[in-house]
Write a protein that holds these residues in place. Structure first.
Motif, PDB file in Angstrom:
ATOM      1  N   ASN A  90       0.843  -1.190   0.000  1.00 41.26           N
ATOM      2  CA  ASN A  90       0.000   0.000   0.000  1.00 41.26           C
ATOM      3  C   ASN A  90       0.883   1.246   0.000  1.00 41.26           C
ATOM      4  OD1 ASN A  90      -2.613  -1.379   0.295  1.00 41.26           O
ATOM      5  ND2 ASN A  90      -1.824  -1.989   2.297  1.00 41.26           N
ATOM      6  N   ILE A  91       0.676   2.124  -0.977  1.00 35.89           N
ATOM      7  CA  ILE A  91       1.546   3.280  -1.178  1.00 35.89           C
ATOM      8  C   ILE A  91       0.709   4.520  -1.515  1.00 35.89           C
ATOM      9  CG2 ILE A  91       3.477   1.850  -1.961  1.00 35.89           C
ATOM     10  CD1 ILE A  91       2.771   2.682  -4.841  1.00 35.89           C
ATOM     11  N   SER A  92       1.384   5.649  -1.691  1.00 36.11           N
ATOM     12  CA  SER A  92       0.819   6.910  -2.206  1.00 36.11           C
ATOM     13  C   SER A  92      -0.359   7.426  -1.382  1.00 36.11           C
ATOM     14  CB  SER A  92       0.413   6.745  -3.672  1.00 36.11           C
ATOM     15  OG  SER A  92       1.505   6.358  -4.462  1.00 36.11           O
ATOM     16  N   PRO A  93      -0.171   7.695  -0.104  1.00 33.45           N
ATOM     17  CA  PRO A  93      -1.282   8.180   0.722  1.00 33.45           C
ATOM     18  C   PRO A  93      -1.684   9.616   0.378  1.00 33.45           C
ATOM     19  CG  PRO A  93       0.760   8.253   1.970  1.00 33.45           C
ATOM     20  CD  PRO A  93       1.082   7.567   0.671  1.00 33.45           C
ATOM     21  N   ALA A  94      -2.967   9.888   0.503  1.00 32.47           N
ATOM     22  CA  ALA A  94      -3.524  11.243   0.407  1.00 32.47           C
ATOM     23  C   ALA A  94      -4.632  11.329   1.445  1.00 32.47           C
ATOM     24  CB  ALA A  94      -4.073  11.518  -0.988  1.00 32.47           C
ATOM     25  N   VAL A  95      -4.713  12.442   2.149  1.00 25.78           N
ATOM     26  CA  VAL A  95      -5.679  12.598   3.233  1.00 25.78           C
ATOM     27  C   VAL A  95      -6.747  13.598   2.813  1.00 25.78           C
ATOM     28  CG1 VAL A  95      -5.966  13.019   5.699  1.00 25.78           C
ATOM     29  CG2 VAL A  95      -3.760  12.232   4.830  1.00 25.78           C
ATOM     30  N   SER A  96      -8.009  13.268   3.103  1.00 30.85           N
ATOM     31  CA  SER A  96      -9.105  14.175   2.767  1.00 30.85           C
ATOM     32  C   SER A  96      -8.993  15.459   3.571  1.00 30.85           C
ATOM     33  CB  SER A  96     -10.448  13.496   3.037  1.00 30.85           C
ATOM     34  OG  SER A  96     -10.592  13.177   4.405  1.00 30.85           O
ATOM     35  N   PRO A  97      -9.550  16.562   3.072  1.00 30.45           N
ATOM     36  CA  PRO A  97      -9.437  17.847   3.780  1.00 30.45           C
ATOM     37  C   PRO A  97      -9.994  17.836   5.195  1.00 30.45           C
ATOM     38  CG  PRO A  97     -10.119  18.206   1.507  1.00 30.45           C
ATOM     39  CD  PRO A  97     -10.156  16.728   1.728  1.00 30.45           C
ATOM     40  N   ASP A  98     -10.968  16.973   5.465  1.00 28.82           N
ATOM     41  CA  ASP A  98     -11.500  16.900   6.827  1.00 28.82           C
ATOM     42  C   ASP A  98     -10.750  15.900   7.701  1.00 28.82           C
ATOM     43  OD1 ASP A  98     -12.358  14.449   5.882  1.00 28.82           O
ATOM     44  OD2 ASP A  98     -14.500  14.904   5.998  1.00 28.82           O
ATOM     45  N   GLY A  99      -9.729  15.246   7.141  1.00 24.11           N
ATOM     46  CA  GLY A  99      -8.910  14.327   7.903  1.00 24.11           C
ATOM     47  C   GLY A  99      -9.554  12.988   8.203  1.00 24.11           C
ATOM     48  N   LYS A 100     -10.701  12.690   7.616  1.00 26.51           N
ATOM     49  CA  LYS A 100     -11.432  11.466   7.948  1.00 26.51           C
ATOM     50  C   LYS A 100     -11.126  10.292   7.029  1.00 26.51           C
ATOM     51  CE  LYS A 100     -15.372  13.924   9.991  1.00 26.51           C
ATOM     52  NZ  LYS A 100     -16.846  14.134   9.914  1.00 26.51           N
ATOM     53  N   LEU A 101     -10.628  10.576   5.830  1.00 31.14           N
ATOM     54  CA  LEU A 101     -10.487   9.530   4.832  1.00 31.14           C
ATOM     55  C   LEU A 101      -9.062   9.520   4.285  1.00 31.14           C
ATOM     56  CD1 LEU A 101     -12.708   7.598   3.729  1.00 31.14           C
ATOM     57  CD2 LEU A 101     -12.864   9.094   1.734  1.00 31.14           C
ATOM     58  N   PRO A 128      -3.269   9.439  -6.163  1.00 29.55           N
ATOM     59  CA  PRO A 128      -4.548  10.053  -5.791  1.00 29.55           C
ATOM     60  C   PRO A 128      -4.366  11.416  -5.133  1.00 29.55           C
ATOM     61  CG  PRO A 128      -3.962   8.352  -4.212  1.00 29.55           C
ATOM     62  CD  PRO A 128      -2.937   8.281  -5.312  1.00 29.55           C
ATOM     63  N   SER A 129      -5.332  12.303  -5.351  1.00 31.81           N
ATOM     64  CA  SER A 129      -5.311  13.640  -4.742  1.00 31.81           C
ATOM     65  C   SER A 129      -6.754  14.097  -4.559  1.00 31.81           C
ATOM     66  CB  SER A 129      -4.551  14.619  -5.633  1.00 31.81           C
ATOM     67  OG  SER A 129      -4.578  15.936  -5.099  1.00 31.81           O
ATOM     68  N   PHE A 130      -7.097  14.546  -3.351  1.00 37.34           N
ATOM     69  CA  PHE A 130      -8.459  14.981  -3.056  1.00 37.34           C
ATOM     70  C   PHE A 130      -8.721  16.382  -3.594  1.00 37.34           C
ATOM     71  CE2 PHE A 130      -8.236  11.635   0.139  1.00 37.34           C
ATOM     72  CZ  PHE A 130      -9.550  11.158   0.180  1.00 37.34           C
ATOM     73  N   ALA A 131      -9.959  16.598  -4.060  1.00 36.42           N
ATOM     74  CA  ALA A 131     -10.433  17.955  -4.329  1.00 36.42           C
ATOM     75  C   ALA A 131     -10.526  18.701  -3.005  1.00 36.42           C
ATOM     76  CB  ALA A 131     -11.801  17.908  -4.998  1.00 36.42           C
ATOM     77  N   PRO A 132     -10.411  20.030  -3.017  1.00 30.36           N
ATOM     78  CA  PRO A 132     -10.410  20.769  -1.749  1.00 30.36           C
ATOM     79  C   PRO A 132     -11.715  20.702  -0.968  1.00 30.36           C
ATOM     80  CG  PRO A 132     -10.393  22.267  -3.637  1.00 30.36           C
ATOM     81  CD  PRO A 132     -10.132  20.902  -4.169  1.00 30.36           C
ATOM     82  N   ASN A 133     -12.828  20.318  -1.610  1.00 30.37           N
ATOM     83  CA  ASN A 133     -14.059  20.107  -0.845  1.00 30.37           C
ATOM     84  C   ASN A 133     -14.191  18.672  -0.358  1.00 30.37           C
ATOM     85  OD1 ASN A 133     -14.769  18.686  -3.152  1.00 30.37           O
ATOM     86  ND2 ASN A 133     -16.616  19.882  -3.588  1.00 30.37           N
ATOM     87  N   GLY A 134     -13.220  17.816  -0.705  1.00 32.26           N
ATOM     88  CA  GLY A 134     -13.199  16.452  -0.225  1.00 32.26           C
ATOM     89  C   GLY A 134     -14.191  15.524  -0.869  1.00 32.26           C
ATOM     90  N   LYS A 135     -14.873  15.952  -1.944  1.00 31.81           N
ATOM     91  CA  LYS A 135     -15.933  15.141  -2.540  1.00 31.81           C
ATOM     92  C   LYS A 135     -15.489  14.359  -3.772  1.00 31.81           C
ATOM     93  CE  LYS A 135     -18.816  16.523   0.523  1.00 31.81           C
ATOM     94  NZ  LYS A 135     -19.258  15.590   1.585  1.00 31.81           N
ATOM     95  N   LEU A 136     -14.345  14.679  -4.322  1.00 30.16           N
ATOM     96  CA  LEU A 136     -13.821  13.987  -5.500  1.00 30.16           C
ATOM     97  C   LEU A 136     -12.351  13.668  -5.282  1.00 30.16           C
ATOM     98  CD1 LEU A 136     -15.308  16.199  -8.389  1.00 30.16           C
ATOM     99  CD2 LEU A 136     -16.073  13.903  -7.760  1.00 30.16           C
ATOM    100  N   ILE A 137     -11.876  12.675  -6.004  1.00 32.24           N
ATOM    101  CA  ILE A 137     -10.458  12.337  -6.027  1.00 32.24           C
ATOM    102  C   ILE A 137     -10.011  12.311  -7.475  1.00 32.24           C
ATOM    103  CG2 ILE A 137      -8.716  10.586  -5.479  1.00 32.24           C
ATOM    104  CD1 ILE A 137     -10.600   9.563  -3.296  1.00 32.24           C
TER     105      ILE A 137
END
Length: 434
Positions: free
Chosen positions: A337-348, A383-392
């Motif tokens: 498992n590699i390439s972590p990205a964290v959602s803007p709210d820190g939950k995902l 992967p990279s989250f959108a700033p509203n956390g709704k898309l990757i």
């Protein structure tokens, strides 16, 4: 792909992927215009049916406003977009009963007027058919060069009015294009259109990362025949070397306050994590292990860093508290498992997991521990989250090409960003405008 895992291709646990720094160290369609194509797979749940009428007099423009707005809303996965069977503009009287009979919950119409000085007066109205009321009515006087940005902002206003959540169409993404032996670092609108080339090079460019204010990019360039971390001001174009130490310098990640960057350095031997002030200076070592520690990314609150390490045998995602304490393993499903990205709210947590001989985009609920596979492709990356956390946004391969895709968090709705046919890699979604 933000990674500096050393080349261990002789071991079955470390298959050779496109780890460039490792090698160095060791649907809805808008047929009026092709650029509005939204290649859709899957069906989004609870989509809002919305009708968008062609804006009055937009036919004289090189880019119809209604087409951009419609494609933006469709790409979010939250709207089912249709045209209007009748001509409308922002002053029209909309009969809610007629639109309800057509199964439409919202209607958008507007107009474009070219002023004597060349500026454009763009007006639009959004009607909520369910509530029977006008939700938004705006007028924007803009330069012709800002047409696309204005259309994206209109889409964001509609998105927020109908969902209560901020839209991301007026944000930007950065990605790397490889065409032949040429690499370019492209900064574009969130739909992959427009924008600028920040850097062009005959040598690889990888690991772009946005500063929190959206003004600067950090990235790794091999232009000096080794991996060096650069920081570039997107307004002035000026750039500076941030990390050019002995060995490999890679995988930059900005802290949430923009004061420092975490990165992976091999200056003291094996890949370890360090932090540096944004202006440069002496690196501060964050990890001290006999394992490979790489791909750092800050948690949104700045109190911890997620990273990849093989300290347990194979590469897994760990979390390092910055106020003290040792690393804690985060991923347990699968051996790679590699390439972590964290959602803007820190939950995902989004990451790439090897599933058999395929590499899949996954998400992990950091509180509940639930793991979800989002894709049915085989070569997902970055992967990279959108700033509203709704898309990757992420990279994958389709028909022999590297392409960029977006997906909703449940994986039910995906779109492919417009491509010129060249390989598109290493996407990173920028912040909201400030």
């Amino acid at each position: 792909m933000n990674t500096v895992l050393e080349d261990r291709s002789s071991s079955p646990a470390w298959p050779r992927r496109r780890f460039l720094t490792a090698l160095a160290a060791a649907g809805t369609a808008f047929p009026a215009a092709a650029q509005f194509r939204v290649d859709v797979s899957g069906v989004g749940a609870r989509q809002i049916p919305i009708a968008i009428a062609p804006f009055r007099d937009e036919g004289a423009l090189p880019t119809p406003v209604s087409g951009i707005v419609g494609a933006d809303l469709a790409r979010s996965g939250m709207f089912r977009v249709a045209g209007s069977p009748v001509a409308l503009d922002e002053r029209s009287v909309v009969a809610a009963a007629d639109w309800r009979a057509r199964g439409v919950d919202a209607v958008v119409a507007g107009s474009v007027t070219r002023m004597a000085d060349g500026r454009l007066d763009i007006r639009f109205t959004l009607w909520d058919i369910v509530k029977g009321e006008q939700l938004v009515a705006q007028s924007k006087l803009v330069l012709a060069a800002d047409l696309r940005l204005t259309a994206h902002r209109i889409a964001d206003a509609i998105h927020e009015a109908l969902t209560g959540e901020r839209g991301v169409n007026a944000t930007r993404i950065v990605y790397v294009v490889k065409a032949g032996k040429r690499y370019t670092l492209n900064v574009t609108d969130a739909d992959g259109e427009g924008g600028q080339v920040a850097l062009a090079s005959p040598e690889p460019i990888i690991s772009p990362a946005w500063s929190p204010d959206g003004r600067e990019l950090a990235y790794v360039s091999f232009e000096t025949q080794k991996a060096v971390v650069w920081v570039q001001d997107l307004i002035t174009g000026s750039r500076r070397k941030l990390a050019d130490f002995r060995g490999s310098n890679s995988a930059p990640a900005w802290s949430p306050d923009g004061r420092e960057l975490a990165m992976t350095l091999t200056r003291d031997g094996i890949s370890q994590l360090y932090a540096m002030p944004r202006a440069g200076g002496t690196p501060r070592r964050l990890t001290s292990s006999s394992a490979i520690d790489t791909e750092p990314v800050y948690a949104p609150d700045g109190r911890s860093i997620f990273f990849v390490s093989d300290r347990g045998g194979g590469p897994q995602v760990y979390r390092l508290p910055l106020d003290g304490g040792g690393p804690q393993r985060v991923t347990f499903t699968g051996g790679y498992n590699i390439s972590p990205a964290v959602s803007p709210d820190g939950k995902l947590l989004a990451y790439i997991s090897r599933q058999g001989d395929a590499f899949k985009l996954m998400t992990l609920d950091l509180a509940a521990g639930g793991v979800r596979t989002l894709t049915d492709t085989r070569d997902d990356e970055s992967p990279s989250f959108a700033p509203n956390g709704k898309l990757i946004v992420y990279a994958t391969r389709q028909q022999g090409r590297d392409v960029l895709m977006t997906t909703t968090l449940d994986g039910s709705f995906k779109t492919r960003l417009v491509s010129s046919g060249a390989d598109m890699r290493e996407p990173a979604w920028g912040p909201f405008e400030r």
